[in-house]
Design a protein around this motif. Sequence first.
Motif, PDB file in Angstrom:
ATOM      1  N   ASN B   9       0.816  -1.230   0.000  1.00  0.00           N
ATOM      2  CA  ASN B   9       0.000   0.000   0.000  1.00  0.00           C
ATOM      3  C   ASN B   9       0.842   1.270   0.000  1.00  0.00           C
ATOM      4  O   ASN B   9       0.584   2.206   0.739  1.00  0.00           O
ATOM      5  CB  ASN B   9      -0.933   0.013   1.219  1.00  0.00           C
ATOM      6  N   SER B  11       2.321   4.765  -0.980  1.00  0.00           N
ATOM      7  CA  SER B  11       1.894   6.004  -1.652  1.00  0.00           C
ATOM      8  C   SER B  11       2.981   7.059  -1.519  1.00  0.00           C
ATOM      9  O   SER B  11       3.652   7.146  -0.489  1.00  0.00           O
ATOM     10  CB  SER B  11       0.617   6.557  -1.033  1.00  0.00           C
ATOM     11  N   GLU B  25       0.109   5.667  -5.724  1.00  0.00           N
ATOM     12  CA  GLU B  25      -0.956   5.543  -4.737  1.00  0.00           C
ATOM     13  C   GLU B  25      -1.266   4.075  -4.521  1.00  0.00           C
ATOM     14  O   GLU B  25      -1.584   3.356  -5.469  1.00  0.00           O
ATOM     15  CB  GLU B  25      -2.209   6.294  -5.214  1.00  0.00           C
ATOM     16  N   ASP B  26      -1.106   3.647  -3.280  1.00  0.00           N
ATOM     17  CA  ASP B  26      -1.578   2.326  -2.878  1.00  0.00           C
ATOM     18  C   ASP B  26      -0.979   1.200  -3.736  1.00  0.00           C
ATOM     19  O   ASP B  26      -1.683   0.316  -4.187  1.00  0.00           O
ATOM     20  CB  ASP B  26      -3.124   2.318  -3.003  1.00  0.00           C
ATOM     21  N   SER B  28       1.056  -2.142  -4.262  1.00  0.00           N
ATOM     22  CA  SER B  28       1.513  -3.318  -3.518  1.00  0.00           C
ATOM     23  C   SER B  28       2.153  -4.304  -4.486  1.00  0.00           C
ATOM     24  O   SER B  28       1.651  -4.532  -5.589  1.00  0.00           O
ATOM     25  CB  SER B  28       0.348  -4.006  -2.808  1.00  0.00           C
ATOM     26  N   GLY B  67       2.065   3.431   3.603  1.00  0.00           N
ATOM     27  CA  GLY B  67       2.527   2.123   3.168  1.00  0.00           C
ATOM     28  C   GLY B  67       3.876   1.747   3.731  1.00  0.00           C
ATOM     29  O   GLY B  67       4.473   2.480   4.530  1.00  0.00           O
ATOM     30  N   HIS B 232      -1.017   4.072 -10.291  1.00  0.00           N
ATOM     31  CA  HIS B 232      -1.692   2.907  -9.712  1.00  0.00           C
ATOM     32  C   HIS B 232      -1.124   1.635 -10.298  1.00  0.00           C
ATOM     33  O   HIS B 232      -0.835   1.602 -11.492  1.00  0.00           O
ATOM     34  CB  HIS B 232      -3.193   2.935 -10.038  1.00  0.00           C
ATOM     35  N   PRO B 302     -13.188   3.082  -1.446  1.00  0.00           N
ATOM     36  CA  PRO B 302     -11.920   2.848  -2.135  1.00  0.00           C
ATOM     37  C   PRO B 302     -12.081   1.881  -3.290  1.00  0.00           C
ATOM     38  O   PRO B 302     -13.018   1.085  -3.301  1.00  0.00           O
ATOM     39  CB  PRO B 302     -11.063   2.238  -1.033  1.00  0.00           C
ATOM     40  N   ARG B 315      -7.237  -4.421 -10.287  1.00  0.00           N
ATOM     41  CA  ARG B 315      -7.855  -3.337  -9.555  1.00  0.00           C
ATOM     42  C   ARG B 315      -8.903  -2.693 -10.438  1.00  0.00           C
ATOM     43  O   ARG B 315      -8.680  -1.652 -11.039  1.00  0.00           O
ATOM     44  CB  ARG B 315      -6.784  -2.317  -9.211  1.00  0.00           C
TER      45      ARG B 315
END
Lengths: 283, 320, 337
Positions: B9, B11, B25-26, B28, B67, B232, B302, B315
């Motif tokens: 996660n 960012s 952003e976010d 992983s 994160g 992303h 989210p 995602r």
Amino acid sequence: MRDTTLGRNIVHAFGENRLTLVAVGILLLLLLCAMFGQSLAPYDPLTTDGAAKLSSPSSTHPFGTDALGRDILSRVMVAARLDLGMAISAVVLSFTLGLTLGAVAGYFGGWPDRIVGRLMDTIMAFPLFVLAMGIVAALGNTELNIILATMIINLPFYSRFARGEVNVRREMGYVEAARMGGNKALPVLINHIIPNILPPMMVQASLNMGWAILNAAGLSFIGLGVRPPTPEWGIMVSEGASFIISGEWWTFVFPGAALVLAVFCFNLLGDGLRDLLDPRRRI
Amino acid sequence: MTAQLQIENFSLVFRTRQGMVRALEDVSLWITGSEIVGVVGESGSGKSVLAYAIMGLQDAAAQVTGGRITFGGMDMLGASEEALVDVRGREIAMIFQSPRTALNPIRRVGRQIEDILSQHANVPASKLRSQAIAALERVHIPDPERRYKAYPFELSGGMCQRVMIAMALACSPSLLIADEPTTGLDVTTQAVIMDLIREMSRSSRMATLLITHDLALAGEYCDRIAVMHAGHLVEIAPVAELLHHPAHPYTRQLLAATPTPHSSIEDLVSIPGQLPDLRGDLPACRFSGRCERHAPICDERPLPWATLSPTHHVRCRSPL
Amino acid sequence: MSFVWKRLLGTVPSLAGVIVVTFLLSHALPGDPAAYFAGPAANAVSIAEVRAKLGLDQSLPLQFLHYLGDLARGDLGHSLTTGQPVVTDLLQRLPASMELTFFALVFAVAIAIPMGVWAATRPDSLVDHVCRATVSVAAAFPTFFVGLLLVYVFYFLLDLAPEPVGRLNEILYTVPPHVTGMYTLDSLIAGDWPVLAASLAQLVLPAISLGLFALAPIARITRAAMLQSLGSDFTRTARASGLKRGKILFTYAFRNALLPVSNVLGMVFSFLLGANVLIEQVYGWQGIGAYAVNAVLASDYAAVQGFVLMMAVLYVLLNLLVDLAGTLIDPRVRFEA
Ligand SMILES: Nc1ncnc2c1ncn2[C@@H]1O[C@H](COP(=O)(O)OP(=O)(O)OP(=O)(O)O)[C@@H](O)[C@H]1O
Ligand SMILES: [Mg+2]
């Protein structure tokens, strides 16, 4: 598009950089002295006063008086004309001649380019102040020759700059188009190229102005060109120098400070103008 | 088995005069063993920013906003600069695009390898030279003794990239980050360099993060591929899965824009629209502006991960 | 070694240009050169004599050949004021000027380069702005004015500096035995510590005044070059390789920044050699600059001409030196040559 970026640059150069504005203000003041110094000055710069020799700064003589009792403030004010006059004339001459030579060399290439290039290389092969000394010594010890010498040692900077810029622009679309449209070489150069390289050349000129002032003042400091009792900053510093060891500091500090102020303001103006033209080139 | 590198996660923003740039952003991602993981995306999608963040080399304007990044159990974001300096070059190595400028132009390449060896490997001065030459030999540089004395400008681009790889591998790192290692090289050299990277990865049990905008290249050399779009990470899956069953609309468009041996130039479709401006407010799904499947639900935060298989994550609210 | 020869050959056009210009300055200008050479106290007869003696009644190309012949023999004519050959006069005073210039350069480099590096490692910080402001102010001060100010403050007001009476106060100290002609070196060779200390003390103010103006160009280019090499790809590689900060800053970034820095040194030398004249005047320094000023004011033309020529040759040689140093720094230049 162009206008907004230029507008932003102006805001940046003059808004964020108040110093440039201050410099412009001081320069205007100095120019005022150069033009009307004779009538603005409280005393006549040449009138001696035996009773007030070497008097320290006071309300009657804010900058004090020199060994002959002349008012230093008045002399510093009147001297602006000669100092700025010599530097500005030298830079203007150098600018014009350098632009012409450089533009011709850059546009036509070939042998004009080689001759101009060789000429400028030769000037640059000398330590420039030494060359100026040699020129004044050879041509004769006059103010005009100081201007001439200062012009010559400034020439390579303008000529090389103009040559480079013209060379780049020669190949650009709008010049090409003008040439295709049947325009002859000279009109293309004068109407299409030179107007575009004038702004960066102006920046160069204003950055150079301080240096021109220093050169001219340096020459008169060692006794070339300007002769006493003419008021001129360099020669006044040199006259005041003999009173250092007796502590009459005002005799050389005020004319020296005037020189520093003028040079500093021209340098600031040059930096400001450069930011205006190209903010990225700030270093 | 714990992962060698674990990003959770993560960012990161850049504070600039023009405002905040939400560059990552976010995100992983994990990588382990000797696998090669590709990170693929258009220019500006945040691939390099991610790579530098892993190394702790981000720009001064960068700020981590959330994160974790752990490497071999070490918390990379909380680590001291000394600890990071020690890890860089020894445990995590990095190679870059345009190898010619990435090498110090006025230092002999052998000396540049020695600099790393003496920094990290405690090699005695007398052995530096032979170890540097051995490092050059390992990446199949012909006549390594002569190349040892060469300056970068005397070498071809491909040879410079080999030198870079030799430098990166000099201390046998457990993770190699390769940021577009073949950009700027001619096609045959590209294949040679990629083969070399794969060979090194396999032979020295080193995990490799291969950053590229070339999905075909990633498809050929990677075990898994992560697709990034506008900061992303949008999809991650094993190669075959991703290439044959892309789940994210962006991945599909990327595939359609990628030349394959079976397609001709006319078959290629360019990706419509452009990356959103990363400054200011961004929608929950940063691809929504370019997506033909966009629906109102997509704007709800989210944005969740959908798990299609234990190794395939996407995602997207309406994956393909 | 071939690149050394190439660079040496490269100075030929400059030297040729310098010789032509000094020739033109003395032989082809309006006015009567013979009158200059004969000096201010000459009459018509002596001027005619000088004209014949100097060969000024011959054609210009012929005169040029004679001039070249004289130069080849190392003959720059005789000085009117000292009565000695100009070459002798100049060589006698050259060490004094070289010593001063050298110390000024050392001062400028020792201050400006660390300043530039420091500013570049913290761009837009307070340090950066202070450095920039200092340097800009220093650049606006005429050297001769700085010289006088320093004398006033450090000699007259604070009494920290010795009296500005030239290279050595010869009432208190004896000049060291002549080896190089530079007092600091000669006293070092002679092991004469008091004289070494005294001559260094005399050097401090003039060297600082001379070096101050050179701060600006060196500091600015150092900062710019350092910023560029700190932001370059190879510095990024060095950081990604986990090299120590000092190693990155000096072995990687600074060495690469040195080339642009060495390129401005040419301009700096041009300035230092010129301003030497002014500083020697201020401090009563017995160098070639002070000699030239006296010569100019006395219309001692052969001396002036010899001075200009010597300075130009010196300058060309210094540029050659910088150029060669550049090839040591950057292997690419060596390769191209
Ligand atoms: N120092 C910085 N300051 C502000 N924004 C930055 C900075 N560095 C990167 N960015 C922004 O972050 C985003 C991602 O950049 P990044 O370099 O990671 O892209 P990339 O995927 O590596 O692209 P490329 O394929 O071109 O290398 C871009 O929008 C870029 O503008
Ligand atoms: Mg990138």
